[in-house]
Design a protein around this motif. Structure first.
Motif, PDB file in Angstrom:
ATOM      1  N   ALA A 221     -68.220   4.776 -11.584  1.00  0.00           N
ATOM      2  CA  ALA A 221     -68.707   3.682 -12.507  1.00  0.00           C
ATOM      3  C   ALA A 221     -68.432   4.235 -14.088  1.00  0.00           C
ATOM      4  CB  ALA A 221     -69.824   2.830 -12.471  1.00  0.00           C
ATOM      5  N   PHE A 222     -68.187   3.428 -15.080  1.00  0.00           N
ATOM      6  CA  PHE A 222     -67.990   3.804 -16.574  1.00  0.00           C
ATOM      7  C   PHE A 222     -68.481   2.474 -17.342  1.00  0.00           C
ATOM      8  CE2 PHE A 222     -64.781   3.529 -20.038  1.00  0.00           C
ATOM      9  CZ  PHE A 222     -65.231   4.711 -20.870  1.00  0.00           C
ATOM     10  N   ALA A 223     -69.032   3.086 -18.372  1.00  0.00           N
ATOM     11  CA  ALA A 223     -69.642   1.875 -19.136  1.00  0.00           C
ATOM     12  C   ALA A 223     -68.879   1.953 -20.521  1.00  0.00           C
ATOM     13  CB  ALA A 223     -70.891   2.205 -19.793  1.00  0.00           C
ATOM     14  N   VAL A 224     -68.533   0.524 -21.095  1.00  0.00           N
ATOM     15  CA  VAL A 224     -67.461   0.451 -22.032  1.00  0.00           C
ATOM     16  C   VAL A 224     -68.021  -0.885 -22.802  1.00  0.00           C
ATOM     17  CG1 VAL A 224     -66.105  -1.212 -20.586  1.00  0.00           C
ATOM     18  CG2 VAL A 224     -65.088  -0.121 -22.728  1.00  0.00           C
ATOM     19  N   SER A 225     -68.112  -0.647 -24.132  1.00  0.00           N
ATOM     20  CA  SER A 225     -68.667  -1.743 -24.699  1.00  0.00           C
ATOM     21  C   SER A 225     -67.683  -2.292 -25.722  1.00  0.00           C
ATOM     22  CB  SER A 225     -69.572  -1.245 -26.052  1.00  0.00           C
ATOM     23  OG  SER A 225     -68.909  -0.306 -26.882  1.00  0.00           O
TER      24      SER A 225
ATOM     25  N   GLY B  41     -65.648  -0.463 -13.971  1.00  0.00           N
ATOM     26  CA  GLY B  41     -65.872  -0.571 -15.424  1.00  0.00           C
ATOM     27  C   GLY B  41     -67.029  -1.475 -15.744  1.00  0.00           C
ATOM     28  N   VAL B  42     -68.093  -0.883 -16.228  1.00  0.00           N
ATOM     29  CA  VAL B  42     -69.342  -1.849 -16.765  1.00  0.00           C
ATOM     30  C   VAL B  42     -69.222  -2.024 -18.191  1.00  0.00           C
ATOM     31  CG1 VAL B  42     -71.883  -1.716 -16.587  1.00  0.00           C
ATOM     32  CG2 VAL B  42     -70.587  -0.617 -14.673  1.00  0.00           C
ATOM     33  N   HIS B  43     -68.990  -3.356 -18.381  1.00  0.00           N
ATOM     34  CA  HIS B  43     -68.770  -3.703 -19.788  1.00  0.00           C
ATOM     35  C   HIS B  43     -70.207  -4.441 -20.430  1.00  0.00           C
ATOM     36  CE1 HIS B  43     -68.584  -7.106 -22.847  1.00  0.00           C
ATOM     37  NE2 HIS B  43     -67.843  -6.257 -23.171  1.00  0.00           N
ATOM     38  N   TYR B  44     -70.564  -3.974 -21.679  1.00  0.00           N
ATOM     39  CA  TYR B  44     -71.602  -4.711 -22.276  1.00  0.00           C
ATOM     40  C   TYR B  44     -71.441  -4.649 -23.772  1.00  0.00           C
ATOM     41  CZ  TYR B  44     -72.280   0.145 -24.484  1.00  0.00           C
ATOM     42  OH  TYR B  44     -72.055   1.200 -25.268  1.00  0.00           O
ATOM     43  N   GLY B  45     -72.137  -5.755 -24.357  1.00  0.00           N
ATOM     44  CA  GLY B  45     -72.085  -6.114 -25.766  1.00  0.00           C
ATOM     45  C   GLY B  45     -72.836  -5.192 -26.700  1.00  0.00           C
ATOM     46  N   ARG B  46     -74.256  -5.192 -26.271  1.00  0.00           N
ATOM     47  CA  ARG B  46     -75.002  -4.685 -27.191  1.00  0.00           C
ATOM     48  C   ARG B  46     -76.235  -3.981 -26.356  1.00  0.00           C
ATOM     49  NH1 ARG B  46     -74.605  -9.851 -28.866  1.00  0.00           N
ATOM     50  NH2 ARG B  46     -76.515 -10.291 -27.657  1.00  0.00           N
ATOM     51  N   ASP B  47     -76.425  -4.128 -25.089  1.00  0.00           N
ATOM     52  CA  ASP B  47     -77.495  -3.592 -24.367  1.00  0.00           C
ATOM     53  C   ASP B  47     -76.858  -2.169 -23.555  1.00  0.00           C
ATOM     54  OD1 ASP B  47     -79.498  -2.827 -22.741  1.00  0.00           O
ATOM     55  OD2 ASP B  47     -79.554  -4.625 -21.386  1.00  0.00           O
ATOM     56  N   ALA B  48     -76.751  -1.066 -24.509  1.00  0.00           N
ATOM     57  CA  ALA B  48     -76.150  -0.047 -23.898  1.00  0.00           C
ATOM     58  C   ALA B  48     -76.933   0.918 -22.713  1.00  0.00           C
ATOM     59  CB  ALA B  48     -76.141   1.316 -24.886  1.00  0.00           C
ATOM     60  N   ALA B  49     -78.368   0.566 -22.851  1.00  0.00           N
ATOM     61  CA  ALA B  49     -79.358   1.072 -21.984  1.00  0.00           C
ATOM     62  C   ALA B  49     -79.287   0.440 -20.702  1.00  0.00           C
ATOM     63  CB  ALA B  49     -80.687   0.923 -22.579  1.00  0.00           C
TER      64      ALA B  49
ATOM     65  N   ARG C 178     -55.927  -3.563  -1.063  1.00  0.00           N
ATOM     66  CA  ARG C 178     -55.579  -3.291  -2.480  1.00  0.00           C
ATOM     67  C   ARG C 178     -55.042  -1.983  -2.667  1.00  0.00           C
ATOM     68  NH1 ARG C 178     -61.576  -3.528  -2.347  1.00  0.00           N
ATOM     69  NH2 ARG C 178     -62.439  -1.216  -2.624  1.00  0.00           N
ATOM     70  N   PRO C 179     -54.054  -2.000  -3.658  1.00  0.00           N
ATOM     71  CA  PRO C 179     -53.683  -0.856  -4.057  1.00  0.00           C
ATOM     72  C   PRO C 179     -54.594  -0.043  -4.890  1.00  0.00           C
ATOM     73  CG  PRO C 179     -52.491  -2.219  -5.205  1.00  0.00           C
ATOM     74  CD  PRO C 179     -53.585  -2.959  -4.225  1.00  0.00           C
ATOM     75  N   GLU C 180     -54.426   1.309  -5.296  1.00  0.00           N
ATOM     76  CA  GLU C 180     -55.259   2.044  -5.948  1.00  0.00           C
ATOM     77  C   GLU C 180     -55.530   1.526  -7.300  1.00  0.00           C
ATOM     78  OE1 GLU C 180     -57.934   5.266  -6.330  1.00  0.00           O
ATOM     79  OE2 GLU C 180     -56.516   4.864  -4.713  1.00  0.00           O
ATOM     80  N   GLY C 181     -56.911   1.245  -7.804  1.00  0.00           N
ATOM     81  CA  GLY C 181     -57.261   0.436  -9.040  1.00  0.00           C
ATOM     82  C   GLY C 181     -58.789   0.476  -9.095  1.00  0.00           C
ATOM     83  N   CYS C 182     -59.223  -0.323 -10.022  1.00  0.00           N
ATOM     84  CA  CYS C 182     -60.393  -0.475 -10.349  1.00  0.00           C
ATOM     85  C   CYS C 182     -60.907  -1.837 -10.603  1.00  0.00           C
ATOM     86  CB  CYS C 182     -61.162   0.516 -11.340  1.00  0.00           C
ATOM     87  SG  CYS C 182     -60.418  -0.034 -13.021  1.00  0.00           S
ATOM     88  N   ALA C 183     -62.310  -2.226 -10.692  1.00  0.00           N
ATOM     89  CA  ALA C 183     -62.755  -3.314 -11.183  1.00  0.00           C
ATOM     90  C   ALA C 183     -63.420  -3.347 -12.416  1.00  0.00           C
ATOM     91  CB  ALA C 183     -63.712  -4.031 -10.170  1.00  0.00           C
ATOM     92  N   LEU C 184     -63.258  -4.437 -13.135  1.00  0.00           N
ATOM     93  CA  LEU C 184     -64.237  -4.589 -14.579  1.00  0.00           C
ATOM     94  C   LEU C 184     -64.810  -5.760 -14.391  1.00  0.00           C
ATOM     95  CD1 LEU C 184     -64.549  -3.938 -17.647  1.00  0.00           C
ATOM     96  CD2 LEU C 184     -62.506  -5.268 -18.090  1.00  0.00           C
ATOM     97  N   VAL C 185     -66.237  -5.538 -15.035  1.00  0.00           N
ATOM     98  CA  VAL C 185     -67.101  -6.724 -14.865  1.00  0.00           C
ATOM     99  C   VAL C 185     -67.712  -6.677 -16.354  1.00  0.00           C
ATOM    100  CG1 VAL C 185     -69.370  -7.481 -13.866  1.00  0.00           C
ATOM    101  CG2 VAL C 185     -67.741  -6.036 -12.557  1.00  0.00           C
ATOM    102  N   THR C 186     -67.443  -7.891 -16.828  1.00  0.00           N
ATOM    103  CA  THR C 186     -67.893  -7.910 -18.204  1.00  0.00           C
ATOM    104  C   THR C 186     -69.507  -8.582 -18.322  1.00  0.00           C
ATOM    105  OG1 THR C 186     -67.391 -10.073 -18.462  1.00  0.00           O
ATOM    106  CG2 THR C 186     -65.668  -8.359 -19.278  1.00  0.00           C
ATOM    107  N   GLY C 187     -70.324  -8.078 -19.379  1.00  0.00           N
ATOM    108  CA  GLY C 187     -71.645  -8.735 -19.331  1.00  0.00           C
ATOM    109  C   GLY C 187     -72.416  -7.986 -18.194  1.00  0.00           C
ATOM    110  N   ALA C 188     -72.244  -6.564 -17.947  1.00  0.00           N
ATOM    111  CA  ALA C 188     -72.676  -6.200 -16.679  1.00  0.00           C
ATOM    112  C   ALA C 188     -74.011  -5.251 -16.936  1.00  0.00           C
ATOM    113  CB  ALA C 188     -71.704  -5.284 -16.024  1.00  0.00           C
ATOM    114  N   SER C 189     -74.691  -5.495 -18.187  1.00  0.00           N
ATOM    115  CA  SER C 189     -75.985  -4.786 -18.398  1.00  0.00           C
ATOM    116  C   SER C 189     -77.244  -5.245 -17.807  1.00  0.00           C
ATOM    117  CB  SER C 189     -76.207  -4.543 -19.799  1.00  0.00           C
ATOM    118  OG  SER C 189     -76.304  -5.856 -20.135  1.00  0.00           O
ATOM    119  N   LYS C 190     -77.122  -6.550 -17.031  1.00  0.00           N
ATOM    120  CA  LYS C 190     -78.335  -7.187 -16.351  1.00  0.00           C
ATOM    121  C   LYS C 190     -77.741  -8.362 -15.694  1.00  0.00           C
ATOM    122  CE  LYS C 190     -79.164  -9.518 -20.868  1.00  0.00           C
ATOM    123  NZ  LYS C 190     -80.265  -9.655 -21.918  1.00  0.00           N
ATOM    124  N   GLY C 191     -78.742  -8.701 -14.927  1.00  0.00           N
ATOM    125  CA  GLY C 191     -78.573  -9.919 -14.244  1.00  0.00           C
ATOM    126  C   GLY C 191     -77.273 -10.163 -13.322  1.00  0.00           C
TER     127      GLY C 191
END
Length: 249
Positions: A63-67, A39-47, A9-22
């Motif tokens: 890693a980086f959190a994004v809502s 990239g750690v995506h979440y909807g409401r569960d910032a913690a 893979r070339p230089e880059g990152c991954a994004l996982v949606t709904g990654a606050s749990k489970g």
């Protein structure tokens, strides 16, 4: 002669949606262990999202959190843009964010149906559409959609959820055919009963129907997703991998 694509893979990152749990959190951690910045995506569960980020960074990863509400048509561009600014081009997209709102079809109102479809299917489509351009330009990309065995087999009381997950399977196969020649793979996993917050109320009798006689774990699903996002899966596309302890066998 066939066009050659990168084997690494070339230089880059991954994004996982709904990654606050489970499954999402386990997947983000598994991808980080494979060397992805995530990239750690979440909807409401910032913690919860921050806990996932902390687990990754404490192990030496990035890693980086994004809502964002993936059901909002404007959200995919905002989410991807934020991750790109922080971590670089998104070359692996894991569409895991999802909701349930169960009820028998004759009693299910329009709002419950529409919200589940908009989140589980519409969100995945728009995120994928936004992510594909950079992947195609890089001639490398991995999209993994988290479907469900409910999308492959009936489960009374979940017509909206089943429709959204069956739609994800169709979306997976169609987009896979469209971008395969560009070095981009699109696959799905279809978990069965997995021990997460979504499955806390599973009757004991239903667990007895699983040949493995137990629920799966988020880590077991994450391992399958990590494989599909890896260089080793470069020739796997348009596939649906069931992770269900033999339930759909």
């Amino acid at each position: 002669m066939a066009r050659a694509f990168p084997t690494e893979r070339p230089e880059g990152c991954a994004l996982v949606t709904g990654a606050s749990k489970g499954i999402g959190a386990a997947t983000a951690i598994a991808l980080a262990a494979d060397g992805w910045a995530v990239g750690v995506h979440y909807g409401r569960d910032a913690a919860g999202a921050q806990a996932t980020v902390d687990a990754i960074t404490e192990a030496g990863g990035r890693a980086f959190a994004v809502s964002g509400d993936v059901a909002d048509p404007a959200a995919p561009d905002a989410i991807l843009s934020a991750v790109e600014a922080e971590l670089g081009t998104v070359l692996a997209l894991i569409n895991n964010a999802g909701i349930t709102d169960d009820g028998l079809a004759m009693q299910l109102d329009d709002d419950a149906f529409d919200r589940v479809i908009a989140t589980n299917l519409g969100g995945a489509f728009r995120l994928t559409r936004r992510a594909l351009g950079p992947m195609v330009r890089a001639r490398y990309g991995r999209v993994v959609n988290v479907a469900s065995v409910v999308g492959l087999n009936a489960n009374a009381g979940q017509s909206n959820y089943a429709a959204s997950k069956a739609g994800l399977v169709g979306l997976t196969k169609t987009i896979a055919a469209e971008v395969a020649r560009r070095g981009v793979t699109v696959n799905a996993v279809a978990p069965g009963f997995i021990a997460t917050d979504m499955t806390t109320d599973i009757p004991e009798g239903q667990l007895g129907a699983i040949p493995a006689r137990r629920p799966g774990t988020p880590d077991e699903v994450a391992a399958c997703i990590a494989f599909l996002a890896s260089d080793a899966a470069a020739y796997v596309t348009g596939s649906v991998l069931t992770v269900d302890g033999g339930l759909s066998a």
